[in-house]
Every structure is written in C-alpha cells, then in structure tokens.
Design a protein around this motif. Structure first.
Motif, mmCIF file in Angstrom:
data_model
loop_
_atom_site.group_PDB
_atom_site.id
_atom_site.type_symbol
_atom_site.label_atom_id
_atom_site.label_comp_id
_atom_site.label_asym_id
_atom_site.label_seq_id
_atom_site.Cartn_x
_atom_site.Cartn_y
_atom_site.Cartn_z
ATOM 1 N N PRO A 72 0.818 -1.222 0.000
ATOM 2 C CA PRO A 72 0.000 0.000 0.000
ATOM 3 C C PRO A 72 0.853 1.275 0.000
ATOM 4 N N SER A 73 1.932 1.275 0.778
ATOM 5 C CA SER A 73 2.783 2.472 0.806
ATOM 6 C C SER A 73 3.468 2.694 -0.549
ATOM 7 N N GLY A 74 3.844 1.613 -1.226
ATOM 8 C CA GLY A 74 4.452 1.737 -2.548
ATOM 9 C C GLY A 74 3.470 2.259 -3.578
ATOM 10 N N ILE A 75 2.248 1.770 -3.514
ATOM 11 C CA ILE A 75 1.202 2.245 -4.428
ATOM 12 C C ILE A 75 0.983 3.738 -4.223
ATOM 13 N N THR A 76 0.842 4.130 -2.964
ATOM 14 C CA THR A 76 0.620 5.539 -2.641
ATOM 15 C C THR A 76 1.775 6.405 -3.130
ATOM 16 N N ARG A 77 2.983 5.976 -2.825
ATOM 17 C CA ARG A 77 4.173 6.734 -3.210
ATOM 18 C C ARG A 77 4.217 6.940 -4.729
ATOM 19 N N LYS A 78 3.979 5.863 -5.486
ATOM 20 C CA LYS A 78 4.042 5.969 -6.952
ATOM 21 C C LYS A 78 2.982 6.919 -7.496
ATOM 22 N N ILE A 79 1.742 6.707 -7.076
ATOM 23 C CA ILE A 79 0.661 7.530 -7.626
ATOM 24 C C ILE A 79 0.839 8.991 -7.248
ATOM 25 N N LYS A 80 1.154 9.262 -5.985
ATOM 26 C CA LYS A 80 1.321 10.653 -5.562
ATOM 27 C C LYS A 80 2.518 11.301 -6.243
ATOM 28 N N ARG A 81 3.644 10.596 -6.345
ATOM 29 C CA ARG A 81 4.848 11.165 -6.946
ATOM 30 C C ARG A 81 4.614 11.495 -8.431
ATOM 31 N N ILE A 82 4.030 10.550 -9.157
ATOM 32 C CA ILE A 82 3.865 10.736 -10.602
ATOM 33 C C ILE A 82 2.781 11.764 -10.911
ATOM 34 N N THR A 83 1.662 11.720 -10.177
ATOM 35 C CA THR A 83 0.608 12.716 -10.437
ATOM 36 C C THR A 83 1.062 14.109 -10.013
ATOM 37 N N ASP A 84 1.837 14.194 -8.952
ATOM 38 C CA ASP A 84 2.376 15.487 -8.514
ATOM 39 C C ASP A 84 3.200 16.110 -9.635
ATOM 40 N N ARG A 85 4.114 15.328 -10.174
ATOM 41 C CA ARG A 85 4.987 15.824 -11.251
ATOM 42 C C ARG A 85 4.156 16.249 -12.472
ATOM 43 N N ALA A 86 3.190 15.408 -12.841
ATOM 44 C CA ALA A 86 2.363 15.717 -14.018
ATOM 45 C C ALA A 86 1.533 16.980 -13.810
ATOM 46 N N MET A 87 0.975 17.148 -12.612
ATOM 47 C CA MET A 87 0.154 18.337 -12.365
ATOM 48 C C MET A 87 0.996 19.604 -12.390
#
Length: 132
Positions: A72-87
């Motif tokens: 779960p922490s890996g999923i969260t980290r990936k989604i937040k990191r990548i969406t943050d950069r894209a936004m």
C-alpha cells in the motif's frame, strides 16, 4: 470469489486510499480532469485496477486492486509522486499560487482494505478446516 489470476497467484486485494493536497487547499476541482487522467495512466502503467476514483476539491478517494507484490505504501508513493509531477508540468501557473517549493500532496494518507468476504467468514472457514 477470486480477483485477477497470474500463473501461480490468485488474489483479491483491494485498497481504499484517501489523500489531500498540502494544507488541504481546495484546488483539485480546477485540475480534476488532468488529475484523473494522470491517476488512471499510473494505474495502467503499474497494472493496478482502479474500479473507482472520486476527486473532491480538497481530497481524493481511490479504490484500487493490486497484486500482492505491491505494498500500500508503494502504491501511494508511486501515484502521488507521478501525479504530482504531471500536475506541476500541466498547471504550474495555477499551483504556484497555493504551494511553495514544489509538491502539492500532503505526506499523510489513509488506506483501508476491502474484500468480498468479512473477517468473521474467514475465521469460520479456518476453524472449519482445522478439524478436517
């Protein structure tokens, strides 16, 4: 009922995630479409199934099914990191009015699990199989 299957694995692991922008700024309604697209792209890239996504002005709810190799922490980290950069790439002039020093997701998040059977049902099954 099992979820997806791989050669040696059948699983039904579902997570409910919730996270917010820093300081719980109500900004997500302004970037909702691109945030949804980016979130779905990340899930597709990492083979997470996303049956449900809800974006409120100040938080996001995701319902995701993932292979057991993904924490779960890996999923969260990936989604937040990548969406943050894209936004930031897509909405820098808007986001810089609310966030200084980059990044807009708060570090904290909520995760809960969901399956098709209750804990009580599993416990009863295990007790029954002990006596076989």
């Amino acid at each position: 009922m099992c979820g997806p299957r791989l050669k040696h694995t059948a699983y039904n692991i579902n997570y409910h995630f919730v996270w917010c922008p820093k300081s719980r700024h109500s900004v997500l309604d302004e970037i909702e479409q691109s945030l949804e697209t980016s979130s779905r792209d990340v899930c597709g890239e990492y083979n997470y199934e996303m049956p449900s996504l809800h974006i409120s002005p100040d938080h996001v709810h995701l319902f995701i099914s993932a292979h057991p190799k993904h924490s779960p922490s890996g999923i969260t980290r990936k989604i937040k990191r990548i969406t943050d950069r894209a936004m930031w790439q897509q909405h820098e002039s808007f986001l810089e009015n609310y966030f200084w020093g980059g990044g807009f997701w708060d570090e904290s998040y909520y995760v809960g699990t969901a399956g098709e059977v209750s804990s009580q049902t599993i416990e009863q099954y295990i007790r029954r199989t002990e006596h076989v």
